[in-house]
Each structure stands twice: as C-alpha cells, then as structure tokens.
Design an enzyme around this catalytic site. Structure first.
Site, PDB file in Angstrom:
ATOM      1  CD  GLU A   1      -3.058  -1.041   0.460  1.00  0.00           C
ATOM      2  OE1 GLU A   1      -3.337   0.066  -0.027  1.00  0.00           O
ATOM      3  OE2 GLU A   1      -3.720  -2.066   0.236  1.00  0.00           O
TER       4      GLU A   1
ATOM      5  CB  CYS B   1      -1.673   7.344   1.264  1.00  0.00           C
ATOM      6  SG  CYS B   1      -3.118   6.562   1.990  1.00  0.00           S
TER       7      CYS B   1
HETATM    8  P1  NAD Z   1       8.493   4.674   4.645  1.00  0.00           P
HETATM    9  O1  NAD Z   1       8.487   3.830   3.427  1.00  0.00           O
HETATM   10  O2  NAD Z   1       9.631   5.568   4.877  1.00  0.00           O
HETATM   11  O3  NAD Z   1       8.391   3.766   5.967  1.00  0.00           O
HETATM   12  C1  NAD Z   1       7.317   2.876   6.169  1.00  0.00           C
HETATM   13  C2  NAD Z   1       7.776   1.772   7.103  1.00  0.00           C
HETATM   14  O4  NAD Z   1       8.787   0.997   6.458  1.00  0.00           O
HETATM   15  C3  NAD Z   1       8.398   2.277   8.393  1.00  0.00           C
HETATM   16  O5  NAD Z   1       8.000   1.436   9.442  1.00  0.00           O
HETATM   17  C4  NAD Z   1       9.898   2.140   8.128  1.00  0.00           C
HETATM   18  O6  NAD Z   1      10.679   1.981   9.277  1.00  0.00           O
HETATM   19  C5  NAD Z   1       9.934   0.885   7.277  1.00  0.00           C
HETATM   20  N1  NAD Z   1      11.096   0.761   6.382  1.00  0.00           N
HETATM   21  C6  NAD Z   1      11.821   1.763   5.814  1.00  0.00           C
HETATM   22  N2  NAD Z   1      12.761   1.233   4.987  1.00  0.00           N
HETATM   23  C7  NAD Z   1      12.603  -0.108   5.039  1.00  0.00           C
HETATM   24  C8  NAD Z   1      13.269  -1.201   4.382  1.00  0.00           C
HETATM   25  N3  NAD Z   1      14.247  -1.006   3.507  1.00  0.00           N
HETATM   26  N4  NAD Z   1      12.830  -2.448   4.642  1.00  0.00           N
HETATM   27  C9  NAD Z   1      11.794  -2.669   5.491  1.00  0.00           C
HETATM   28  N5  NAD Z   1      11.148  -1.684   6.146  1.00  0.00           N
HETATM   29  C10 NAD Z   1      11.546  -0.418   5.919  1.00  0.00           C
HETATM   30  O7  NAD Z   1       7.113   5.453   4.626  1.00  0.00           O
HETATM   31  P2  NAD Z   1       6.590   6.529   5.678  1.00  0.00           P
HETATM   32  O8  NAD Z   1       7.355   7.785   5.439  1.00  0.00           O
HETATM   33  O9  NAD Z   1       6.549   5.934   7.033  1.00  0.00           O
HETATM   34  O10 NAD Z   1       5.080   6.706   5.222  1.00  0.00           O
HETATM   35  C11 NAD Z   1       4.678   7.650   4.285  1.00  0.00           C
HETATM   36  C12 NAD Z   1       4.387   6.971   2.963  1.00  0.00           C
HETATM   37  O11 NAD Z   1       3.407   5.948   3.165  1.00  0.00           O
HETATM   38  C13 NAD Z   1       3.782   7.917   1.956  1.00  0.00           C
HETATM   39  O12 NAD Z   1       4.333   7.674   0.690  1.00  0.00           O
HETATM   40  C14 NAD Z   1       2.302   7.553   1.971  1.00  0.00           C
HETATM   41  O13 NAD Z   1       1.617   7.875   0.803  1.00  0.00           O
HETATM   42  C15 NAD Z   1       2.383   6.081   2.186  1.00  0.00           C
HETATM   43  N6  NAD Z   1       1.120   5.591   2.722  1.00  0.00           N
HETATM   44  C16 NAD Z   1       0.336   4.784   1.945  1.00  0.00           C
HETATM   45  C17 NAD Z   1      -0.897   4.365   2.410  1.00  0.00           C
HETATM   46  C18 NAD Z   1      -1.797   3.468   1.591  1.00  0.00           C
HETATM   47  O14 NAD Z   1      -2.714   2.888   2.153  1.00  0.00           O
HETATM   48  N7  NAD Z   1      -1.576   3.326   0.292  1.00  0.00           N
HETATM   49  C19 NAD Z   1      -1.333   4.757   3.669  1.00  0.00           C
HETATM   50  C20 NAD Z   1      -0.511   5.593   4.426  1.00  0.00           C
HETATM   51  C21 NAD Z   1       0.712   5.984   3.951  1.00  0.00           C
END
Ligand code: NAD
Length: 526
Positions: A247, A281
């Site tokens: 997502e 998002c």
């Molecule tokens: P992010 O990708 O930086 O982090 C998300 C999670 O992944 C965190 O828990 C982080 O610690 C972990 N993570 C980071 N790098 C990783 C790796 N290499 N391997 C495994 N885990 C890792 O995202 P964010 O900044 O926390 O969230 C914002 C983003 O999420 C925005 O792009 C937003 O649009 C998206 N989002 C999507 C939805 C949806 O339902 N489509 C909902 C909410 C947020």
C-alpha cells in the site's frame, strides 16, 4: 611494514532506544526499547509456535479476543486519543475519527463477517466430473510481517494486524520509528486484551529492523509506506518467493465541474487537502476546477482556509506535521514551485517557516502551477493544495491520469452520469463522487492502489482472504474403481469426441451424455 587501513563499517549500529518526541511541541515524551537484529530468529520461532495454537481455535473463538479488544479500546478511548495525538501532532478529533473509530469499526465488522468470509465455500463442479464435490478452504499463511507508516500509525497497523489474526495467523508488527509511542500502545492493547502470548509481537525500530525482519522469511508481508521502500521490500520478497501486499503513495486528483455544489466542493477540498496536515496517502494533492468557476472557487478556498485554526488545542483544526524529514520534502517542492512561478494564495513561503518548537506549516493554496513543477507530479504529503483550471472533461481526465500514481480520486458534479463516466476513465484504485477519501472507511469496500500506488488491496472480503492460502479441494465418494480419463485409453477416443461435442457443441443432450459417460467408463473396466 605496509600500513593496514581498516574500512569504517558502512552500517551504523542500530540505536537501542527510540525517542518518542511530540512533534507539536518538540518535547521528548519517553524512550522505547528498540528491537535488536539478534532477536529475529527467536521472534519468528515464537510467532510460529504461537500461530499453530491460535490457528487451532475456531474463528468464533478467535473473535472473542477481538471483542475484548474492542471493549478495552472503548473504555480507554480518551487515553488512546491522548497518546496518538502526542505521538503524531494530530488534533484529538482527528485521532478519534480517523484512527480509533476505523479500528473499532473494523473489529465490529470482523466480528460480524469474518466467520462467513473465511469459512469453507462450496464451488461448482464441471459436468465431466459427475458426482464429485468441490470446495475452497482458507488456510492461515503462518507468521505475517506487518510494516506500518507514521501518518496513521494506529489504524494502518491495527487493521491489517486484525485481518491477519482473524485468519489464524501470528503477527509481527514493525511500527514506524517516527511514531514509536503508538507502536508501543498497540503492543500493550493486544496484551491487555488477553491475546495469547506471542500471537502478536512488536519489533520497534527503523529501516534496519524492517530490513532484518523482511529477510527473516515471514510467510506474508503487508507493507504500507513509500514507493521507494515498497520496491525494496518487493525485491527481497521476490528473492524468497514471499507474497506481499504493498500500500504505497498517492498524488490524488479532485475534479470539480462547474455544475457542482461549489460550497460543498470547497469544504471538501479544504478538508481533503489539509486533514492530518496533508499527510494522507489519499490527500487531495491536485485540484482541477472547470475554468468558468475557477476564480470564484479560489476566492472561496482562500476564505475557508483563513478560517482554519492551527495548533494542538482541543478546538484546533490543523495540527503539526509529524515527521521532520517530511517537512524538508514539502519545503523542497514548495521552493521548486515558487521558483518556477507558482503563486501562493494562502500560507507562508518556506523561508518563513519556523519548525523549531513544533512542526507547523500553515496551509498553502497554490495557483499558477505548471506541469514541470514537482508539486504536480511527486507526492507532497504536506499541507499544500495546487489548484489548476481545465476546459473540458477530456482534459480533466487526461490531467488526472497524468502521474505515476493511482490511489484515490474524486469527481464533483450534480450530473451523476457524468460523474460515473469520468470515474470509470480514471486510472485509480479507489474513487469518491461528491466526497473525499470516504471510501477508505467503508470496511465493505476493498482498498488498494494501481500504478505506483501499490500492489494488491485489503479491506472488504479480500482483505481477510489475502492473509490465507486458498485451498481448493475436489472430493469423490471413492466408490467407483475408475475415472473415465484414467488408463486404459483403448477404444475411448471416438467416445470422448462424441461426449465433448455433446457437452460443448450447439446441441446438448443430457441422456446421450450420460450414456457416453457410462460407455467410456465401461472401457476402463474392459
Ligand atoms: P516509509 O516507506 O519511509 O516507511 C514505512 C515503514 O517501512 C516504516 O515502518 C519504516 O521503518 C519501514 N522501512 C523503511 N525502509 C525499510 C526497508 N528497507 N525495509 C523494510 N522496512 C523499511 O514510509 P513513511 O514515510 O513511514 O510513510 C509515508 C508513505 O506511506 C507515503 O508515501 C504515503 O503515501 C504512504 N502511505 C500509503 C498508504 C496506503 O494505504 N496506500 C497509507 C498511508 C501511507
């Protein structure tokens, strides 16, 4: 002796404590013990052991724990709201309506529907296999890894967790390091609700913890977060052949036709763009307004935005940003837009932002934007609303579809035929008509993105079933010694030809079919 140079290690040791900082005040709330990589094997082992016992319960037995959790959360509503608000900088009303309520509603929904959705389903059986029974069973996948983001840290962790738990899986949650207090809260809530030991485990930490758990070969990964991380997780999952739901981000368009209820559209746009400081998002990130009403619309938007109150009091509308890194992204996109000629209708230019004592950005309406600005193609995830005029339905659809994303969209008009026609042409996973984002809180509807916005979906019936293997079964009473397609083949070919022509041709005759079937079976015995 030659000098021996040792290379400094590229990997920094993971911090053993995470700091929970209130982004609205900049104050440290507390520290939280981080997960250490050497706990990985034990965590998966614990999950697998706990999972087999959890899976041996019937769905209705599992749902007893869901009910306890619902009651516990209802009792502790005020404390939960307080904790999540201090962890994220959201107004409390938003925590209650957009974090806690969707979780409670999801639990109630699972209590009502999970048993039916996950129980055995009868399936049809082709005529060729007379007398057999077919059905589908849903079998838990095992240890499910859920990696969640910081923008809705409660509901975006708990809803997938509960979806996985309903199907008999154990869950390992990797909450966001930006909102670790909510991660800890979730861990405590499941414990206090009495879920059996290790059915839910939380591994607090950052990217390094997410990576190590992803490499730990979970049986399924459910990830919510950025496109960049989604790609990294998908790459690792592909190496280990692990299925994953992703997502990801969005750049959602809102299209307003001149015949829309303009006041409603203005109010919808303001809420859709600025709720949670635009860190959604599905935020409205591009607002397309039909040219004859464009200027009037902008004037109404300006008035509506100027009436909003920002702060962390109980009556404030817009809270703070949650992540300092996100403030930098918004700043960079704003600088790019202003430098390329965009005009601010409300808000302040980045040089006036003061985020030292709280990550506040005043909501920005942006006019005179053009395609080469990052603000129209990259996810902003902040309180900025670019407004663009359009001249035809065709142009609106083309522009709305012009980004790499496809998460949510909305179309505003009194002409419902036009609204549905336009929605059908949008390349998006979800859409609303004369409303914003509302579709995501309906647990009956699937939610997921297309293009860079993700792979797969959750919510709806599929949202429970993705956490299960579909086991397809065909059963025979076992009374006959032979099947018509088994050996020997001798003498069967002409009869098969007649049988298939009868079944698939233009003239079907059930009596002939039955006779041919019996004749072929006799050949098996001869
Ligand atoms: P992010 O990708 O930086 O982090 C998300 C999670 O992944 C965190 O828990 C982080 O610690 C972990 N993570 C980071 N790098 C990783 C790796 N290499 N391997 C495994 N885990 C890792 O995202 P964010 O900044 O926390 O969230 C914002 C983003 O999420 C925005 O792009 C937003 O649009 C998206 N989002 C999507 C939805 C949806 O339902 N489509 C909902 C909410 C947020």
């Amino acid at each position: 002796m030659p000098e021996v140079k040792t290379r400094p290690s590229a990997k920094k040791a993971a911090p053993s404590k995470l700091k929970a900082i209130n982004p609205a005040t900049g104050k440290l709330i507390r520290e939280i013990q981080a997960f250490s990589a050497d706990q990985t094997a034990e965590t998966f082992e614990n999950a697998r052991k706990a999972q087999s016992e959890w899976d041996s319960l019937s769905i209705s037995e599992r749902l007893v724990y869901f009910k306890k959790l619902r009651h516990l959360m209802s009792t502790k509503l005020q404390q939960i709201v307080q904790i999540v608000a201090s962890d994220t900088g959201k107004p409390k009303t938003e925590v209650l309506t957009a974090e806690v309520m969707p979780v409670l509603d999801a639990i109630a929904h699972f209590e009502k529907h999970a048993e039916k959705v996950l129980s055995r389903k009868a399936a049809g059986t082709p005529m060729l296999f007379w007398g057999k029974k077919s059905y589908i069973e849903y079998m838990a996948r095992g240890a499910v890894l859920i990696i969640s983001p910081w923008n809705y840290p409660l509901q975006l962790a708990m809803i997938p967790m509960l979806s996985a738990l309903a199907g008999g899986n154990a869950v390992i949650l990797k909450p966001s390091e930006i909102t670790p207090l909510t991660g800890l809260l979730i861990e405590i809530l499941f414990k206090e609700a009495g879920f059996p030991n290790n059915v839910v485990q939380a591994a607090h930490g950052g990217k390094d913890v997410g990576e190590v758990l992803t490499k730990g070969k979970p049986d399924y990964i459910f990830f919510t977060g950025s496109v960049k991380t989604g790609k990294a997780i998908q790459a690792q999952a592909a190496k280990d052949l692990i299925p994953a739901t992703l997502e990801l981000g969005g750049k959602d368009p809102m299209i307003v036709f001149k015949d829309a209820n303009i006041d409603r559209a203005v109010n919808g746009a303001v809420w859709g763009a600025f709720t949670n400081s635009g860190q959604v998002c599905m935020s409205v990130e591009r607002l397309y307004v039909e040219r004859p009403v464009y200027h009037a619309f902008i004037a109404k938007l300006r008035d509506a935005v100027q009436a909003l109150k920002q702060g962390h009091g109980d009556h404030d509308d817009i809270g703070s940003m949650t992540s300092p890194a996100q403030v930098d992204i918004v700043k960079e996109q704003m600088e790019d837009a202003l430098q390329k000629g965009a005009k601010m209708v409300t808000g302040e230019a980045p040089e006036y932002w003061n985020t030292e004592e709280g990550l506040y950005i005043k909501p920005i309406i942006l006019a005179d934007v053009s395609a080469e600005m990052k603000i129209l193609s990259e996810e902003t995830f902040g309180p900025v609303l670019p407004v663009i005029p359009f001249d035809s339905e065709e142009e609106a659809v083309r522009e709305a579809n012009s980004t790499d994303y496809g998460l949510n969209a909305s179309v505003w008009t009194k002409d419902m035929d036009k609204a549905e026609r336009v929605v059908s042409r949008l390349v998006t996973g979800n859409a609303a008509i004369n409303d914003v984002m509302v579709n995501v809180v309906n647990p009956e509807l699937p939610f997921g993105g297309v293009k860079n916005s993700g792979i797969g979906s959750y919510h709806g019936e599929g949202g429970l079933r993705i956490f299960c293997h579909e086991k397809a079964v065909m059963a025979d009473s076992g009374k006959k010694n032979y099947e018509i397609q088994w050996y020997p083949y001798k003498g069967k070919m002409p009869l098969f030809v007649k049988l298939f022509q009868n079944i698939y041709g233009s003239k079907q005759n059930v009596a002939d079919m039955a006779k041919l079937y019996t004749d072929i079976l006799k050949k098996s015995k001869s």
